[in-house]
Design an enzyme around this catalytic site. Structure first.
Site, PDB file in Angstrom:
ATOM      1  N   LYS A   1      -2.786  13.857   1.483  1.00  0.00           N
ATOM      2  CA  LYS A   1      -2.181  12.620   1.327  1.00  0.00           C
ATOM      3  C   LYS A   1      -3.289  11.957   0.578  1.00  0.00           C
ATOM      4  O   LYS A   1      -3.105  11.091  -0.592  1.00  0.00           O
ATOM      5  CB  LYS A   1      -1.790  11.887   2.451  1.00  0.00           C
ATOM      6  CG  LYS A   1      -1.473  10.551   2.178  1.00  0.00           C
ATOM      7  CD  LYS A   1      -1.274   9.766   3.690  1.00  0.00           C
ATOM      8  CE  LYS A   1      -1.355   8.483   3.774  1.00  0.00           C
ATOM      9  NZ  LYS A   1      -2.709   7.991   3.535  1.00  0.00           N
ATOM     10  N   ASN A   2      -4.437  11.735   1.082  1.00  0.00           N
ATOM     11  CA  ASN A   2      -5.598  10.902   0.635  1.00  0.00           C
ATOM     12  C   ASN A   2      -6.110  11.093  -0.681  1.00  0.00           C
ATOM     13  O   ASN A   2      -6.840  10.240  -1.481  1.00  0.00           O
ATOM     14  CB  ASN A   2      -6.448  10.650   1.603  1.00  0.00           C
ATOM     15  CG  ASN A   2      -6.067   9.728   2.823  1.00  0.00           C
ATOM     16  OD1 ASN A   2      -4.943   9.173   3.025  1.00  0.00           O
ATOM     17  ND2 ASN A   2      -6.944   9.741   3.803  1.00  0.00           N
TER      18      ASN A   2
ATOM     19  N   CYS B   1      -1.192   0.741   6.887  1.00  0.00           N
ATOM     20  CA  CYS B   1      -1.520   0.793   8.386  1.00  0.00           C
ATOM     21  C   CYS B   1      -2.198  -0.582   8.857  1.00  0.00           C
ATOM     22  O   CYS B   1      -3.360  -0.793   8.413  1.00  0.00           O
ATOM     23  CB  CYS B   1      -2.027   1.925   8.782  1.00  0.00           C
ATOM     24  SG  CYS B   1      -0.989   3.247   8.759  1.00  0.00           S
TER      25      CYS B   1
ATOM     26  N   ARG C   1      -9.152  -4.677   6.678  1.00  0.00           N
ATOM     27  CA  ARG C   1      -9.127  -3.817   5.601  1.00  0.00           C
ATOM     28  C   ARG C   1      -9.576  -4.596   4.247  1.00  0.00           C
ATOM     29  O   ARG C   1      -8.473  -4.812   3.169  1.00  0.00           O
ATOM     30  CB  ARG C   1      -7.644  -3.170   5.374  1.00  0.00           C
ATOM     31  CG  ARG C   1      -7.493  -2.449   6.858  1.00  0.00           C
ATOM     32  CD  ARG C   1      -6.431  -1.388   6.391  1.00  0.00           C
ATOM     33  NE  ARG C   1      -6.914  -0.074   5.794  1.00  0.00           N
ATOM     34  CZ  ARG C   1      -6.002   0.974   5.632  1.00  0.00           C
ATOM     35  NH1 ARG C   1      -4.880   1.045   6.087  1.00  0.00           N
ATOM     36  NH2 ARG C   1      -6.677   2.056   4.984  1.00  0.00           N
TER      37      ARG C   1
ATOM     38  N   ASP D   1      -9.523   9.161  11.254  1.00  0.00           N
ATOM     39  CA  ASP D   1      -8.078   9.710  10.962  1.00  0.00           C
ATOM     40  C   ASP D   1      -7.622  10.885  12.121  1.00  0.00           C
ATOM     41  O   ASP D   1      -6.546  10.845  12.528  1.00  0.00           O
ATOM     42  CB  ASP D   1      -7.613  10.024   9.751  1.00  0.00           C
ATOM     43  CG  ASP D   1      -7.682   8.942   8.732  1.00  0.00           C
ATOM     44  OD1 ASP D   1      -7.989   7.641   9.166  1.00  0.00           O
ATOM     45  OD2 ASP D   1      -7.329   9.161   7.426  1.00  0.00           O
TER      46      ASP D   1
ATOM     47  N   ARG E   1       5.192   8.692   6.295  1.00  0.00           N
ATOM     48  CA  ARG E   1       4.562   8.306   5.021  1.00  0.00           C
ATOM     49  C   ARG E   1       3.347   9.112   4.818  1.00  0.00           C
ATOM     50  O   ARG E   1       2.698   9.396   3.533  1.00  0.00           O
ATOM     51  CB  ARG E   1       3.636   7.102   5.358  1.00  0.00           C
ATOM     52  CG  ARG E   1       4.373   5.773   5.436  1.00  0.00           C
ATOM     53  CD  ARG E   1       3.322   4.647   5.434  1.00  0.00           C
ATOM     54  NE  ARG E   1       2.274   4.572   4.996  1.00  0.00           N
ATOM     55  CZ  ARG E   1       1.115   4.436   5.249  1.00  0.00           C
ATOM     56  NH1 ARG E   1       0.958   3.775   6.536  1.00  0.00           N
ATOM     57  NH2 ARG E   1      -0.111   4.917   4.824  1.00  0.00           N
TER      58      ARG E   1
HETATM   59  C1  UD1 Z   1      -9.490   5.682   3.582  1.00  0.00           C
HETATM   60  C2  UD1 Z   1      -8.504   6.409   3.971  1.00  0.00           C
HETATM   61  C3  UD1 Z   1      -8.082   6.108   5.410  1.00  0.00           C
HETATM   62  C4  UD1 Z   1      -9.502   6.479   6.230  1.00  0.00           C
HETATM   63  C5  UD1 Z   1     -10.575   5.720   5.622  1.00  0.00           C
HETATM   64  C6  UD1 Z   1     -11.831   6.054   6.585  1.00  0.00           C
HETATM   65  C7  UD1 Z   1      -6.960   6.687   2.107  1.00  0.00           C
HETATM   66  C8  UD1 Z   1      -5.672   6.381   1.549  1.00  0.00           C
HETATM   67  N1  UD1 Z   1      -7.194   6.080   3.291  1.00  0.00           N
HETATM   68  O1  UD1 Z   1      -9.159   4.252   3.921  1.00  0.00           O
HETATM   69  O2  UD1 Z   1      -6.989   7.360   5.817  1.00  0.00           O
HETATM   70  O3  UD1 Z   1      -9.104   5.997   7.707  1.00  0.00           O
HETATM   71  O4  UD1 Z   1     -10.694   6.076   4.366  1.00  0.00           O
HETATM   72  O5  UD1 Z   1     -12.139   7.427   6.233  1.00  0.00           O
HETATM   73  O6  UD1 Z   1      -7.673   7.354   1.551  1.00  0.00           O
HETATM   74  N2  UD1 Z   1     -14.498  -1.946   3.882  1.00  0.00           N
HETATM   75  C9  UD1 Z   1     -14.825  -3.160   3.485  1.00  0.00           C
HETATM   76  N3  UD1 Z   1     -14.681  -3.661   2.168  1.00  0.00           N
HETATM   77  C10 UD1 Z   1     -14.165  -2.900   1.374  1.00  0.00           C
HETATM   78  C11 UD1 Z   1     -13.651  -1.634   1.533  1.00  0.00           C
HETATM   79  C12 UD1 Z   1     -13.828  -1.191   3.057  1.00  0.00           C
HETATM   80  O7  UD1 Z   1     -15.672  -3.887   4.288  1.00  0.00           O
HETATM   81  O8  UD1 Z   1     -14.048  -3.485   0.123  1.00  0.00           O
HETATM   82  C13 UD1 Z   1     -14.696  -1.444   5.146  1.00  0.00           C
HETATM   83  C14 UD1 Z   1     -13.329  -1.139   6.093  1.00  0.00           C
HETATM   84  O9  UD1 Z   1     -13.077  -2.337   6.616  1.00  0.00           O
HETATM   85  C15 UD1 Z   1     -13.608  -0.081   7.064  1.00  0.00           C
HETATM   86  C16 UD1 Z   1     -14.534   0.801   6.288  1.00  0.00           C
HETATM   87  O10 UD1 Z   1     -15.166   0.109   5.298  1.00  0.00           O
HETATM   88  O11 UD1 Z   1     -14.331  -0.665   8.110  1.00  0.00           O
HETATM   89  C17 UD1 Z   1     -13.932   1.892   5.665  1.00  0.00           C
HETATM   90  O12 UD1 Z   1     -13.181   1.598   4.837  1.00  0.00           O
HETATM   91  P1  UD1 Z   1     -12.776   2.735   3.563  1.00  0.00           P
HETATM   92  O13 UD1 Z   1     -13.545   3.856   3.367  1.00  0.00           O
HETATM   93  O14 UD1 Z   1     -12.701   1.847   2.387  1.00  0.00           O
HETATM   94  O15 UD1 Z   1     -11.366   3.168   3.892  1.00  0.00           O
HETATM   95  P2  UD1 Z   1     -10.056   3.317   2.907  1.00  0.00           P
HETATM   96  O16 UD1 Z   1     -10.409   3.965   1.612  1.00  0.00           O
HETATM   97  O17 UD1 Z   1      -9.188   2.085   2.946  1.00  0.00           O
END
Ligand code: UD1
Length: 417
Positions: A22-23, A116, A121, A304, A396
């Site tokens: 999915k990701n 979610c 986020r 996850d 989802r």
């Molecule tokens: C992706 C995955 C999700 C998984 C996560 C961590 C997808 C669609 N989703 O989410 O399933 O749980 O990686 O492995 O691929 N952060 C910031 N600023 C930003 C972006 C992130 O502070 O601009 C922080 C977030 O709040 C969080 C951490 O970084 O604490 C990890 O986020 P990130 O790796 O970006 O996760 P996603 O890409 O949203």
């Protein structure tokens, strides 16, 4: 609303085939618009997140054809316009259209993505990356406009190795002039899969899978054929279910190396695993040893899988601890597990689990995607009937979860109420 009813304590035996990740899929679909030609992606999971991204493509006048796990994306008549709030809110990954549209048209207009509720986020790292490439970001309430006269390669250091920011910056930089270097990039296998896809289209990306990714901008991208990697989180979820109720349950079409952190924790707990080149057989042991996990970026223990893994820890002898370091709101499954009979307390991002506890079926809620998978795991292990509500969250991200589990001896019923 959809619900799943589970009659627990059935032995799981047979084979579950893991679907495409999915990701990875949710980034590959937006990435496909970077070319003006047709992209074919196969091993695409039939999940509602895929449908939601296809709705956005339709909104942008991109043609899609879907047939047996493949999708053909044709952006010949594409129009760059605002992505409606209704569509962007359906899933977090809609934000990959920001990087892709910026990379292709130097302008993206959309709303803050949904997804979610597992933490605040923010998307500050994505936006900082776009700005470093020369884009201007304007933000009015929930709406973002990201635009640039010219995108120029830059050196970008990520304060956190964010999966989303790494991919989004790659998408924006792939057609920029000059070279972009992303330092402290995320190393998840999905990032390698996206970089391979872009390179197949003619991009020049090196270092994906390490913490330094180098992107040499190119003028054109062309058509390509690409395969989505197996979903390591779906695989891990079924492996955990096998550890709870399996008898030589075979989880097929996996890349075992992507699951190293889970494998070593399961071995520490005394779970029997037979690992092949692209499959794993798992059986429920007589007893489970307690253990501690700490979630971390890849190759650490994936956040996850933390929620489904907690279910397994309710069955282990003694005290186990789970430290969640990625998301600040990822213990929403705990009150429901306690409702089923678990003994879990949460303090300072750490869950302490005392086991073993016999779980007993009741009504619980899938508060988010992976909490939903945890509820399914708990329902399989519990005595009697468990009813899970709000299972839209589960659908989802888990293709045909009811059918896959029923095929190996579980008794799940999906109902619309
Ligand atoms: C992706 C995955 C999700 C998984 C996560 C961590 C997808 C669609 N989703 O989410 O399933 O749980 O990686 O492995 O691929 N952060 C910031 N600023 C930003 C972006 C992130 O502070 O601009 C922080 C977030 O709040 C969080 C951490 O970084 O604490 C990890 O986020 P990130 O790796 O970006 O996760 P996603 O890409 O949203």
């Amino acid at each position: 609303m959809k619900i799943i009813e589970i009659e627990g304590q059935k032995e799981l035996t047979g084979t579950i085939r893991v679907s495409g990740a999915k990701n990875a899929t949710v980034a590959l679909i937006p990435a496909a618009i970077l070319t003006d030609e047709t992209a074919t992606i196969c091993n695409v999971p039939e999940i509602t997140d895929t449908d939601a991204l296809c709705d956005i493509l339709e909104e942008l006048n991109v043609t899609t054809k879907r047939a047996s796990e493949s999708i053909i994306i044709d952006p010949t008549d594409m129009v760059n316009k605002e992505i409606s709030e209704e569509h962007s809110r359906k899933l977090r990954a809609s934000y990959y259209f920001m990087g892709a549209l910026l990379g292709k048209y130097k302008r993206a207009e959309m709303h803050f993505p949904g997804g979610c509720s597992i933490g605040a986020r923010p998307i500050d790292l994505h936006l900082k990356g776009f700005e470093a490439l020369g884009a201007k970001v304007t933000n009015d309430k929930n709406k973002y406009i990201v635009e640039a006269e010219e995108l120029k390669g830059a050196n970008i250091y990520l304060d956190f190795a964010s999966v989303g920011a790494t991919i989004n910056i790659m998408l924006a930089a792939v057609k920029a002039t000059g070279t972009t270097i992303i330092d402290n990039a995320a190393k998840e296998p999905e990032i390698v899969n996206i970089a391979t896809f872009l390179n197949n289209m003619g991009a020049r990306i090196t270092g994906a899978g390490t913490s330094t990714i180098k992107i040499k901008g190119v003028e054109e991208l062309h058509s390509c054929f690409h395969e989505v990697i197996p979903d390591r989180i779906e695989a891990g979820s079924y492996i955990i279910m096998g550890a709870l109720c399996g008898k030589k349950l075979k989880i097929d079409n996996i890349i075992p190396e992507h699951l190293d952190s889970l494998i070593s924790k399961l071995e520490e707990m005394g779970v029997e695993l037979n690992i092949g080149r692209d499959y794993m057989e798992v059986s429920k042991p007589e007893k489970y040893n307690a253990t501690n996990i700490k979630t971390a970026v890849y190759p650490g223990f994936p956040t996850d899988l933390q929620q489904p893994f907690t279910v397994l820890l309710t069955q282990s002898e003694g005290k186990s601890k789970v430290l969640e370091t990625i998301w600040e709101n990822r213990f929403m499954h705990v009150p429901y597990l306690n409702n089923l009979g678990a003994d879990i307390t949460v303090k300072n991002q750490t869950a302490t689990i005392i086991g073993p506890r016999q779980l007993k079926g009741r009504t619980v809620v899938a508060t988010d995607l992976r909490a939903g998978a945890a509820m399914v795991a708990a329902g399989l292990a519990a005595k009697g009937k468990t009813t899970i509500t709000n299972v839209e969250h589960i659908l989802r991200g888990y293709e045909q979860i009811v059918e896959k589990l029923n095929n190996v001896g579980a008794k799940l019923t999906l109902k619309e109420i």
